[in-house]
Enzyme design. Structure first.
Site, PDB file in Angstrom:
ATOM      1  N   LYS A  45       0.781  -1.164  -0.029  1.00 20.95           N
ATOM      2  CA  LYS A  45       0.015  -0.103   0.131  1.00 20.95           C
ATOM      3  C   LYS A  45       0.925   1.228   0.032  1.00 20.95           C
ATOM      4  O   LYS A  45       0.361   2.182  -0.594  1.00 20.95           O
ATOM      5  CB  LYS A  45      -0.896  -0.183   1.206  1.00 20.95           C
ATOM      6  CG  LYS A  45      -2.088  -1.180   1.223  1.00 20.95           C
ATOM      7  CD  LYS A  45      -3.079  -1.074   2.038  1.00 20.95           C
ATOM      8  CE  LYS A  45      -4.016  -2.204   2.001  1.00 20.95           C
ATOM      9  NZ  LYS A  45      -4.954  -2.543   3.135  1.00 20.95           N
ATOM     10  N   ARG A  46       2.078   1.333   0.683  1.00 21.39           N
ATOM     11  CA  ARG A  46       2.999   2.300   0.683  1.00 21.39           C
ATOM     12  C   ARG A  46       3.274   2.689  -0.651  1.00 21.39           C
ATOM     13  O   ARG A  46       4.018   3.731  -0.873  1.00 21.39           O
ATOM     14  CB  ARG A  46       3.950   2.162   1.669  1.00 21.39           C
ATOM     15  CG  ARG A  46       3.883   2.777   3.065  1.00 21.39           C
ATOM     16  CD  ARG A  46       4.845   2.397   4.067  1.00 21.39           C
ATOM     17  NE  ARG A  46       4.188   1.248   4.838  1.00 21.39           N
ATOM     18  CZ  ARG A  46       4.752   0.278   5.377  1.00 21.39           C
ATOM     19  NH1 ARG A  46       5.993   0.048   5.125  1.00 21.39           N
ATOM     20  NH2 ARG A  46       4.163  -0.402   6.119  1.00 21.39           N
TER      21      ARG A  46
END
Ligand code: GLU
Length: 475
Positions: free
Chosen positions: A246-247
């Protein structure tokens, strides 16, 4: 009978990197006429996100990954949410306590941390079992309950994806089974659940591979025959260097849905990350995937996430839809200016742009000029190398000739327009790259459009001539 499962934790949206852990076990279950189970692993209360379960279920629904047992559908091995299964874990934990294979951890978290640091200072790997208390207190539920590893040894197992694997006692340890908050750890709960639910194939991400010996050790302690244990290669970020997360901007699957990606394309794309059928084939329908999938053909190395490839696949899937189906699916993407247009006209427009759409959301950009007067954008001319070189008066003359020729047509059809355009090439001596681009730009003011004759035919005689005329009067 094969029983596979997907066991997401409701910690947020499912991103494209982890939904494959649902797809592959689902494909296997469908192929073998087995069952696919969905289980919600919500024992980590600190990471729990309200609403995440519904989001996950809706995502699977959209993809057409259906489950035979689990939330919303029930099943004979429920409940399918871990926090509702506390009694079951307690019963299995009791079995271990009774056999002398589990004990209360008397240390405070600070003490355990001190052991860890001690090991670090000695440059030795930390193993809790080196600090195992000699006379642990009776377990009253307020301390963590730990597994007692009585005879550490080497385990060998066959992962259908990763091959023959083996690891020794150095990784086995007295891990926590039940936390001080009364909830089981993932390590304990998933083993109990997989056994209770009759799961035959556990298919999950590679991050679990180093823990497999611990699981095998626990299966042994619980006297459970382990299922097939398979780990899937990581999906790598576009730079190919690290796992997609997600980062790194891994979008949620539903973001792609909003962007106008078809579920067929998403499914095809996800399957193709790390799997192929051994041929050059790239496009697989849901049915073909079910027929051809095999764990043995999942590659071992990480698969790179390539959004351009997804867009390409989506374009291919859009082309394959019949126009009625596409018309329904694209309904909410029409630009506002299309509101008054008839279904028949909109279907014509859609048929013309179908081959060029890469996502449903591109529809307004591609079609606006069919419904409203486009805004003149001279950059389209100046950025076209050939057109930019054409002196103004020559451009004017070309457009005038084009206008007059088109105006003289007896009938206004794609064929008659094409004949007129061809004759224009002869009379003006210009290349199609110049003549057709010029007419296309001044009648649409869009960066791309369908074939010129088709576009003009649908715009109609009056609109086409008026748009050319307006440019003639301005330049
Ligand atoms: N709840 C775990 C996760 O979301 C599932 C791992 C598994 O499939 O066993 O990563």
């Amino acid at each position: 009978m094969i029983r596979t499962r997907f066991a997401p934790s409701p910690t947020g949206y499912i991103h494209v990197g982890n939904v494959r852990a649902a797809l592959f076990p689902w494909l296997l279950a469908r192929q073998q006429s087995g069952k696919f189970i969905l289980r919600i692993e919500d024992t980590d209360q600190a990471r729990f996100v309200e609403g995440a379960t519904n989001l996950i279920l809706d995502t699977l629904d959209w993809l057409g990954i259906d489950w035979d047992e689990g939330p919303r559908v029930g099943g004979e091995f429920g409940p399918y949410t871990q926090t509702e299964r506390r009694d079951i874990y307690m019963a299995w934990a009791q079995k271990l306590i009774d056999k002398g294979l589990a004990y209360a951890d008397p240390y405070t978290p600070e003490q355990v941390q001190a052991f860890r640091e001690e090991a670090k200072a000695l440059k030795k790997p930390f193993l809790y079992r080196n600090h195992r208390p000699e006379n642990p207190p009776a377990w009253d539920g307020s301390q963590p309950l730990r597994l007692k590893v009585t005879s550490p040894k080497r385990y060998t197992w066959n992962d259908p994806v990763m091959g023959e694997l083996s690891a020794g006692e150095e990784v086995l340890d007295d891990f926590i089974l039940i936390k001080a908050d009364g909830l089981p750890t993932y390590n304990f709960a998933h083993i109990v659940d997989d056994a209770e639910m009759g799961v035959t194939h556990v298919i999950r991400g590679l991050e679990y591979i180093s823990s497999i010996p611990r699981y095998l050790n626990l299966y042994e302690a619980l006297e459970i025959e382990p299922p097939v244990l398979a780990c899937l290669p990581h999906i790598m970020a576009p730079d190919g260097k690290k796992k997609l997360g997600k980062r790194d901007g891994a979008k949620s699957v539903t973001d792609y849905q909003t962007d106008g990606i078809l579920p067929e394309a998403m499914l095809n794309f996800l399957a193709s990350m790390g799997w192929n059928d051994g041929t050059e084939q790239e496009l697989f329908s849901r049915e073909e995937l079910i027929e051809k999938f095999s764990l043995e053909r999942v590659q071992r190395s990480g698969a790179r996430f390539d959004e351009q490839r997804l867009l390409w696949m989506n374009g291919q899937w859009i082309r394959r839809l019949d126009i009625g189906d596409l018309y329904e699916r694209i309904a909410k993407y029409w630009p506002e200016c299309a509101e008054q247009a008839s279904d028949e006209y909109k279907k014509h427009v859609l048929a013309l742009v179908q081959d060029r759409l890469k996502t449903l959301a591109e529809l307004p950009l591609m079609t606006r000029y069919f419904f409203e007067e486009p805004i003149r954008n001279d950059e389209l001319i100046s950025s076209n190398k050939q057109l930019a070189k054409l002196p103004n008066d020559e451009r004017h003359e070309l457009l005038q000739t084009a206008h007059d020729t088109l105006a003289g047509l007896d009938e206004w059809t794609a064929e008659s327009i094409q004949t007129a355009l061809n004759s224009l090439l002869e009379t003006t001596g210009q290349k199609p790259g110049i003549l057709f681009s010029l007419i296309r730009i001044v009648t649409t003011w869009a960066p791309f459009s369908p074939q010129l004759n088709d576009t003009l035919a649908l715009l109609g005689r009056d609109t086409t001539l008026a748009r050319i005329k307006s440019v003639l009067s301005e330049s």
